[in-house]
Design an enzyme around this catalytic site. Structure first.
Site, PDB file in Angstrom:
ATOM      1  N   GLY A   2     -19.082   5.163 -32.507  1.00  0.00           N
ATOM      2  CA  GLY A   2     -19.834   4.892 -31.273  1.00  0.00           C
ATOM      3  C   GLY A   2     -19.794   3.427 -30.880  1.00  0.00           C
TER       4      GLY A   2
ATOM      5  CD  GLU B 129       5.639  -7.486 -15.120  1.00  0.00           C
ATOM      6  OE1 GLU B 129       6.615  -7.565 -15.878  1.00  0.00           O
ATOM      7  OE2 GLU B 129       4.781  -8.375 -15.019  1.00  0.00           O
TER       8      GLU B 129
ATOM      9  N   PRO C  80       0.821  -1.225   0.000  1.00  0.00           N
ATOM     10  CG  PRO C  80      -0.890  -1.590   1.554  1.00  0.00           C
ATOM     11  CD  PRO C  80       0.395  -2.167   1.045  1.00  0.00           C
TER      12      PRO C  80
ATOM     13  CB  ILE D 253      -0.664  -9.394  -5.395  1.00  0.00           C
ATOM     14  CG1 ILE D 253       0.107  -8.503  -4.411  1.00  0.00           C
ATOM     15  CG2 ILE D 253       0.168 -10.613  -5.835  1.00  0.00           C
ATOM     16  CD1 ILE D 253       1.328  -7.787  -4.975  1.00  0.00           C
TER      17      ILE D 253
ATOM     18  CB  ILE E 273     -11.254   3.170 -36.758  1.00  0.00           C
ATOM     19  CG1 ILE E 273     -10.027   4.006 -37.156  1.00  0.00           C
ATOM     20  CG2 ILE E 273     -11.749   2.331 -37.936  1.00  0.00           C
ATOM     21  CD1 ILE E 273      -8.804   3.206 -37.540  1.00  0.00           C
ATOM     22  CG  HIS E 274     -14.430  -0.294 -34.129  1.00  0.00           C
ATOM     23  ND1 HIS E 274     -13.085  -0.372 -34.411  1.00  0.00           N
ATOM     24  CD2 HIS E 274     -14.919  -1.539 -34.350  1.00  0.00           C
ATOM     25  CE1 HIS E 274     -12.777  -1.605 -34.767  1.00  0.00           C
ATOM     26  NE2 HIS E 274     -13.866  -2.341 -34.746  1.00  0.00           N
TER      27      HIS E 274
ATOM     28  CB  THR F 298       5.125   3.897 -13.953  1.00  0.00           C
ATOM     29  OG1 THR F 298       6.297   4.568 -13.466  1.00  0.00           O
ATOM     30  CG2 THR F 298       4.330   3.359 -12.779  1.00  0.00           C
TER      31      THR F 298
HETATM   32  C1  LIG Z   1      -3.867  -4.621 -12.639  1.00  0.00           C
HETATM   33  C2  LIG Z   1      -2.583  -4.513 -11.856  1.00  0.00           C
HETATM   34  C3  LIG Z   1      -1.829  -5.667 -11.656  1.00  0.00           C
HETATM   35  C4  LIG Z   1      -0.682  -5.613 -10.851  1.00  0.00           C
HETATM   36  N1  LIG Z   1      -0.011  -6.771 -10.565  1.00  0.00           N
HETATM   37  C5  LIG Z   1       1.036  -6.736  -9.695  1.00  0.00           C
HETATM   38  C6  LIG Z   1       1.662  -7.951  -9.265  1.00  0.00           C
HETATM   39  O1  LIG Z   1       1.280  -9.064  -9.687  1.00  0.00           O
HETATM   40  N2  LIG Z   1       2.676  -7.875  -8.370  1.00  0.00           N
HETATM   41  C7  LIG Z   1       3.108  -6.689  -7.865  1.00  0.00           C
HETATM   42  O2  LIG Z   1       4.032  -6.688  -7.056  1.00  0.00           O
HETATM   43  N3  LIG Z   1       2.534  -5.508  -8.255  1.00  0.00           N
HETATM   44  C8  LIG Z   1       1.504  -5.516  -9.148  1.00  0.00           C
HETATM   45  N4  LIG Z   1       0.892  -4.348  -9.528  1.00  0.00           N
HETATM   46  C9  LIG Z   1       1.369  -3.078  -8.971  1.00  0.00           C
HETATM   47  C10 LIG Z   1       2.151  -2.256  -9.973  1.00  0.00           C
HETATM   48  O3  LIG Z   1       3.380  -2.864 -10.265  1.00  0.00           O
HETATM   49  C11 LIG Z   1       2.292  -0.847  -9.383  1.00  0.00           C
HETATM   50  O4  LIG Z   1       0.997  -0.259  -9.416  1.00  0.00           O
HETATM   51  C12 LIG Z   1       3.296  -0.003 -10.129  1.00  0.00           C
HETATM   52  O5  LIG Z   1       4.600  -0.476  -9.912  1.00  0.00           O
HETATM   53  C13 LIG Z   1       3.231   1.481  -9.694  1.00  0.00           C
HETATM   54  O6  LIG Z   1       3.294   1.588  -8.308  1.00  0.00           O
HETATM   55  P1  LIG Z   1       2.197   2.444  -7.525  1.00  0.00           P
HETATM   56  O7  LIG Z   1       0.862   1.987  -7.972  1.00  0.00           O
HETATM   57  O8  LIG Z   1       2.510   2.359  -6.079  1.00  0.00           O
HETATM   58  O9  LIG Z   1       2.366   3.889  -8.033  1.00  0.00           O
HETATM   59  P2  LIG Z   1       3.452   5.023  -7.446  1.00  0.00           P
HETATM   60  O10 LIG Z   1       4.741   4.367  -7.316  1.00  0.00           O
HETATM   61  O11 LIG Z   1       2.799   5.573  -6.214  1.00  0.00           O
HETATM   62  O12 LIG Z   1       3.411   6.045  -8.593  1.00  0.00           O
HETATM   63  C14 LIG Z   1       2.366   6.973  -8.800  1.00  0.00           C
HETATM   64  C15 LIG Z   1       2.775   7.861  -9.977  1.00  0.00           C
HETATM   65  O13 LIG Z   1       3.966   8.575  -9.648  1.00  0.00           O
HETATM   66  C16 LIG Z   1       4.966   8.300 -10.613  1.00  0.00           C
HETATM   67  N5  LIG Z   1       6.272   8.275  -9.969  1.00  0.00           N
HETATM   68  C17 LIG Z   1       6.674   7.540  -8.911  1.00  0.00           C
HETATM   69  N6  LIG Z   1       7.966   7.754  -8.650  1.00  0.00           N
HETATM   70  C18 LIG Z   1       8.412   8.644  -9.576  1.00  0.00           C
HETATM   71  C19 LIG Z   1       9.658   9.277  -9.836  1.00  0.00           C
HETATM   72  N7  LIG Z   1      10.737   8.998  -9.117  1.00  0.00           N
HETATM   73  N8  LIG Z   1       9.718  10.130 -10.867  1.00  0.00           N
HETATM   74  C20 LIG Z   1       8.647  10.401 -11.624  1.00  0.00           C
HETATM   75  N9  LIG Z   1       7.437   9.836 -11.429  1.00  0.00           N
HETATM   76  C21 LIG Z   1       7.320   8.980 -10.410  1.00  0.00           C
HETATM   77  C22 LIG Z   1       4.607   6.966 -11.197  1.00  0.00           C
HETATM   78  O14 LIG Z   1       5.195   6.752 -12.463  1.00  0.00           O
HETATM   79  C23 LIG Z   1       3.091   7.067 -11.237  1.00  0.00           C
HETATM   80  O15 LIG Z   1       2.719   7.801 -12.364  1.00  0.00           O
HETATM   81  C24 LIG Z   1      -0.241  -4.364 -10.324  1.00  0.00           C
HETATM   82  C25 LIG Z   1      -0.982  -3.206 -10.597  1.00  0.00           C
HETATM   83  C26 LIG Z   1      -2.147  -3.267 -11.321  1.00  0.00           C
HETATM   84  C27 LIG Z   1      -2.935  -2.010 -11.561  1.00  0.00           C
END
Ligand SMILES: Cc1cc2nc3c(=O)[nH]c(=O)nc-3n(C[C@H](O)[C@H](O)[C@H](O)COP(=O)(O)OP(=O)(O)OC[C@H]3O[C@@H](n4cnc5c(N)ncnc54)[C@H](O)[C@@H]3O)c2cc1C
Length: 389
Positions: free
Chosen positions: A348, A371, A141, A170, A345-346, A373
């Site tokens: 509505g 994996e 979290p 996860i 393209i599709h 951002t």
């Molecule tokens: C559908 C889904 C499946 C997932 N599955 C897994 C899984 O199986 N296992 C697992 O471990 N995790 C999983 N995740 C988690 C995912 O890997 C994280 O959501 C992701 O790594 C981003 O972390 P955060 O959500 O805490 O965002 P944050 O780290 O809080 O980031 C929020 C925003 O701030 C930006 N940001 C953060 N730090 C910086 C920086 N230094 N410079 C510039 N911008 C920054 C980020 O790019 C993002 O835009 C999953 C997420 C989703 C939505």
């Protein structure tokens, strides 16, 4: 034909004697089209974990493709594996996502596990083939991108590690037989192989989400969850370094999923544009629609080239952190643009359940976040470049 010319051309460029690989990929393409594609919409709409598809995939040997034969792998080159994942994603992105996560965890065990862990998990329990399922639990979290700040603790008591903390977002944690959990010991962040169903490991809640609805996204509570000391993966305190390397392997497959989803959206747009008429002619006759189609095709091929190239570097044992990150960054952002154009393209109908393209967009939307951002990948690519100068 599901194994398309653009894929075949790259495989033949990389492997001048590609006959056997082409046969394998044609067969996987036929499988994906006949066995996975028909149920893909239902998997999304009814939020069904694609277990049946994954069982079928075991027989096709798809998960095992890049792993050594010693662990019941097939020892095939990474670009061939990547081409297979692209086709899985084109047919059913939910199925491809589990293959990607599975490959990532298996690679972690292959790289950092001891012989007992490799034999027991990769081979006997069948993780490499997909007979058992894996999940990867790093995010908490408090922190996703900032993985070094995770709070979950693992305390050694005799020969037992006791894990306490919360993991969130996860994928497949509820379905997995083995979960690779990252937690903090007194030596730093470490990684643990936690069998599904271990007392103290509970799926506290399922989190609703936009896409990839065949997968449950869970919050995990670890409450005095005890695992044997031998479930520590690799060295105590090296988990963050392992996570980076494991994620680098995973990102390559996420890039392939992005290319597959984009290809699906593009092919559907190509067909729709020829069927739909407006102002007395097929909309494919309008140059503004042609511009979109041309951009989609060009960007998909650019992403495909980056992705197969990164996979090729991995085979050659070259440092590929920047190239894999570039492939993931470009392919995932490309998939969003392509899927967005597909909806346009599709018209509505693209926004409705009648057609698939909004599902492709919803699925693609995850890929610039999970994996690594796009922002973090840009930092990583710049970091590698600046280090080299
Ligand atoms: C559908 C889904 C499946 C997932 N599955 C897994 C899984 O199986 N296992 C697992 O471990 N995790 C999983 N995740 C988690 C995912 O890997 C994280 O959501 C992701 O790594 C981003 O972390 P955060 O959500 O805490 O965002 P944050 O780290 O809080 O980031 C929020 C925003 O701030 C930006 N940001 C953060 N730090 C910086 C920086 N230094 N410079 C510039 N911008 C920054 C980020 O790019 C993002 O835009 C999953 C997420 C989703 C939505």
């Amino acid at each position: 034909m599901f194994y398309i010319k653009d894929q075949k051309n790259i495989i033949e460029l990389l492997f001048p004697d590609a006959g056997e690989y082409n046969l394998i990929l044609e067969s996987i393409g036929n499988f994906a089209e006949k066995e996975l594609l028909p149920a893909a919409k239902r998997v999304d709409q009814e939020e069904i974990f694609p277990r049946q598809n994954l069982e079928k995939i075991v027989n096709q040997g798809i998960m095992a493709m890049p792993f050594p034969e010693d662990y019941h792998g097939l020892g095939l080159p990474h670009p061939v594996y990547i081409a297979a994942i692209e086709m899985l994603a084109k047919a059913c992105a939910n199925t491809a996502l589990q293959v990607s996560i599975q490959g990532m965890v298996c690679e972690g065990i292959r790289l950092f596990g001891d012989n007992r862990q490799k034999n027991e998990l990769l081979k006997e329990k069948g993780l490499v083939e997909g007979r058992s399922l894996a999940s990867f639990a790093l995010t908490e979290p408090c922190c996703g991108s900032d993985a070094k700040s995770i709070q979950t603790k693992a305390e050694l008591s005799g020969n037992i590690y006791v894990l306490n903390g919360t993991k969130t977002l996860i994928t497949s944690a509820a379905e997995a037989d083995i979960i690779l959990v990252f937690a903090r010991t007194d030596k730093g962040i470490s990684s643990f192989l936690v069998p599904g169903g271990t007392p103290g490991f509970t799926v506290a809640r399922v989190i609703q989400k936009l896409g990839f609805r065949g997968h449950k996204l869970s919050e995990i509570h670890l409450e005095n969850c005890k695992v044997a000391r031998e479930n520590l993966l690799g060295e105590d305190g090296r988990g963050l370094d392992y996570a980076k390397q494991i994620l680098n392997a995973g990102r390559m497959t996420i890039a392939a999923i992005a290319v597959g989803i984009a290809q699906a959206a593009y092919e559907k747009s190509l067909l729709y544009s020829q069927e739909r008429t407006a102002f007395g002619q097929s909309i494919s006759g309008f140059q503004l629609i042609q511009e979109k189609l041309a951009d989609m095709a060009t960007e998909i091929n650019a992403a495909r080239l980056l992705t197969y190239y990164a996979a090729h570097l991995r085979d050659k044992g070259k440092d590929s952190v920047s190239e894999v990150s570039q492939a993931k960054l470009f392919a995932t952002e490309m998939a969003l643009r392509v899927c967005d154009n597909a909806i346009q393209i599709h018209g509505g109908y693209g926004y409705t359940d009648e057609y698939d393209v909004h599902r492709h967009w919803r699925d693609a939307r995850l890929l610039t976040i999970a994996e690594g951002t796009s922002e973090i990948l840009r930092l990583l690519i710049a970091h590698v470049s600046l280090k080299q100068t």
